[in-house]
Scaffold this motif. Sequence first.
Motif, PDB file in Angstrom:
ATOM      1  N   ILE A 107       0.848  -1.202   0.000  1.00 14.84           N
ATOM      2  CA  ILE A 107       0.000   0.000   0.000  1.00 14.84           C
ATOM      3  C   ILE A 107       0.882   1.252   0.000  1.00 14.84           C
ATOM      4  N   ALA A 110       2.697   1.533  -3.740  1.00 14.90           N
ATOM      5  CA  ALA A 110       1.941   1.451  -4.993  1.00 14.90           C
ATOM      6  C   ALA A 110       0.512   1.932  -4.831  1.00 14.90           C
ATOM      7  N   ASP A 111       0.067   2.722  -5.807  1.00 14.00           N
ATOM      8  CA  ASP A 111      -1.339   3.118  -5.862  1.00 14.00           C
ATOM      9  C   ASP A 111      -2.114   2.089  -6.683  1.00 14.00           C
ATOM     10  N   ALA A 112      -3.440   2.179  -6.615  1.00  8.82           N
ATOM     11  CA  ALA A 112      -4.272   1.299  -7.426  1.00  8.82           C
ATOM     12  C   ALA A 112      -3.856   1.446  -8.890  1.00  8.82           C
ATOM     13  N   VAL A 133      -5.543  -4.806  -2.990  1.00  4.71           N
ATOM     14  CA  VAL A 133      -5.272  -3.372  -3.049  1.00  4.71           C
ATOM     15  C   VAL A 133      -5.016  -2.902  -4.490  1.00  4.71           C
ATOM     16  N   ASP A 134      -5.501  -3.699  -5.455  1.00  5.02           N
ATOM     17  CA  ASP A 134      -5.513  -3.280  -6.859  1.00  5.02           C
ATOM     18  C   ASP A 134      -4.143  -3.001  -7.445  1.00  5.02           C
ATOM     19  N   VAL A 135      -3.169  -3.777  -7.039  1.00  2.70           N
ATOM     20  CA  VAL A 135      -1.843  -3.657  -7.632  1.00  2.70           C
ATOM     21  C   VAL A 135      -1.630  -4.869  -8.532  1.00  2.70           C
TER      22      VAL A 135
END
Lengths: 399, 399
Positions: A107, A110-112, A133-135
Amino acid sequence: MMNLSKRITSMQESPIRKLVPYAQAAKANGKKVYHLNIGQPDIETPSSFMEAIRNFDEKVLAYSLSQGMPELIDSMIDYYKKYDMHFENDEILITNGGSEALLFAMIAVADAGDEVLVPEPFYTNYNGFTSAVDVKVVPITCKAEEGFHLPNRKSIEDIINPKTKAIMLSNPGNPTGVVYTKEEIHMLADLAKEYNLFILADEVYREFVYDGLEYTSFGNIKEIQDRVVIIDSVSKRYSACGARIGSVACKNKELIKEVLKLCQGRLCVPTLEQVGAIELYKTPESYFKTVNKEYEKRRDIVYTELNKMPGVLCKKPTGAFYVAAKLPVDDAEKFVIWMLKDFDIDGETLMMAPAEGFYATPGLGKDEVRIAYVLNEDDLMKSMNLLKVALELYPNKTI
Amino acid sequence: MMNLSKRITSMQESPIRKLVPYAQAAKANGKKVYHLNIGQPDIETPSSFMEAIRNFDEKVLAYSLSQGMPELIDSMIDYYKKYDMHFENDEILITNGGSEALLFAMIAVADAGDEVLVPEPFYTNYNGFTSAVDVKVVPITCKAEEGFHLPNRKSIEDIINPKTKAIMLSNPGNPTGVVYTKEEIHMLADLAKEYNLFILADEVYREFVYDGLEYTSFGNIKEIQDRVVIIDSVSKRYSACGARIGSVACKNKELIKEVLKLCQGRLCVPTLEQVGAIELYKTPESYFKTVNKEYEKRRDIVYTELNKMPGVLCKKPTGAFYVAAKLPVDDAEKFVIWMLKDFDIDGETLMMAPAEGFYATPGLGKDEVRIAYVLNEDDLMKSMNLLKVALELYPNKTI
């Protein structure tokens, strides 16, 4: 009809745990199952852990500090010194297992929509953390034939793009048992510097290195210390998987400060487990010598026996307590299920983890399994014999 | 220079914990600080917890099941029955505190960019969970003047849009101490049905209801059980904040099955804490009667004394162990810092939580504080006296 989020419905089930129902059914039918599917060591937890906990006598079991108990952080600082890693108090955070450490580090960097490079096959739960977390995991494919060592620098550079934020890897490797060479580690360090990436270094198996091999930690490369996040855990190190005490260590104080916000959000890590872990991190080094000798013996058994089986491919692993092997079968998952459902010798069978779920590239690993050599020598020999016979009898073998 | 993710750098620091350095400095200067800033009860943890843990004698502290120990789930099923909530084994998951339960529930119901309605002021860590996973908190503003009860249905409907996935709330309320009426709960249930929303019901203070008031759980409204996620924790219920044992309970088996994937990703919750929690959930109901009587007395002290102070606004709270009060000061955070730095009576001062961080709407709560009445009567009386004098002496008072 209620709609759940895409990120959760698209998340892969743990390939280590999803076949558990088949094992339960086998046991219900009276079969004995040797569990080589999960990295649950049989080594005794140092007794100092429970002793410390039994002596805890506060009347109120209160919150501890979000960053972790100062005594535990001190204990870890001393532990790291032995490896020539030098952390200060505000450079270590205690987490709920290595799992939370990985999630929080992810988190933070990295951003989504961002990407993280990961050598595959990789610890399958990396998939879970990243999709939650959408990575996106972008795999660096490694091959059984090459003992799962890294491909050349160029092929890694080719998959780096502006969305790439980090390289994440476990060293020694789970599920492969690979120990990366000094050159490999420095190559990744150089890439991280050149492309401004973080390195999320999962080093929970740091001590499990065999054959007198040299181990290079990312924590030992001075010039990249602002971009190295060291993930650790007591689970394997001290055979205390049920304690769930992990940590994030990083010389980049800004990163620690930001991750502390996540720590504050979940308030704290259990008090008692920390009280026990303080003592674990004081365990004398002789402990690792004894444990390693045991694992090295086991590794030798599994490696030697696997290589006697026709059509099995497995280079000698040098770390952790895993072997990833190619089997002469159509589909390793089907084979594992078949062993649980339709196979036994004198009421005994074996469970392994099919390796397909350890890959991000579709189709890879279909004929591979991960074997965790976490049982004693006798049981391992029995397990290898079961595997040998099973490979002969399996209807969909490929040789 | 390394770039951290936007989602972490934009995350709010815990307003409950960020002023801790001022308290530490005050203590270093020899001041005694009464901590009403954090919900750390002084009530003794039932001794059954440590007894069970001391008796644990497995040689290997192994992973437990990802969903939680079956005995703990059974113990919780029995607990819920007393409240006429009937869960099956596969409808409860054990988590690392209520915090992880909230985080997992959020990931399950909302994708990045989705919205969740939350009555404000709200438990400030809701902010942390939601920004970590890119979900937007849309506040339903509640007012001190109305005892923080909900506004009318229309004003809630007005902020629902296609991105709205859930209503999340704590009942009894943290930081307000509000206990929502049966009508309010049913109004939200109706909205959830009409607009196809989940309800994330944080009911960790379920037992802390005073004045003989009726408590309505979302778990008791049969027709919406596929959309109700009940969050629980032993922290406040049994004064075991340091145990970090929470749970997700939901009659929607599909949701539980999906959240189990997240549970598998972090392997398991600490074994020992679960062993203790099994016993906590068997604590006889008489325990709550004793504890509630104590809290009700404390609530009366705080409420009565606050209302004697000129310019303080505070309706009588009826649940949890918090009071949110409007103070006649320019800025509650500055006031709290001033009390720690520049104020004392005979070397004693008081710490509270400034409430601005409990609001999502900018500017709201600037003159409010949350007071946790977690100290004994004598200390509470001393604290209220300190507050009274401090409000008279504070240079930036508004009356």
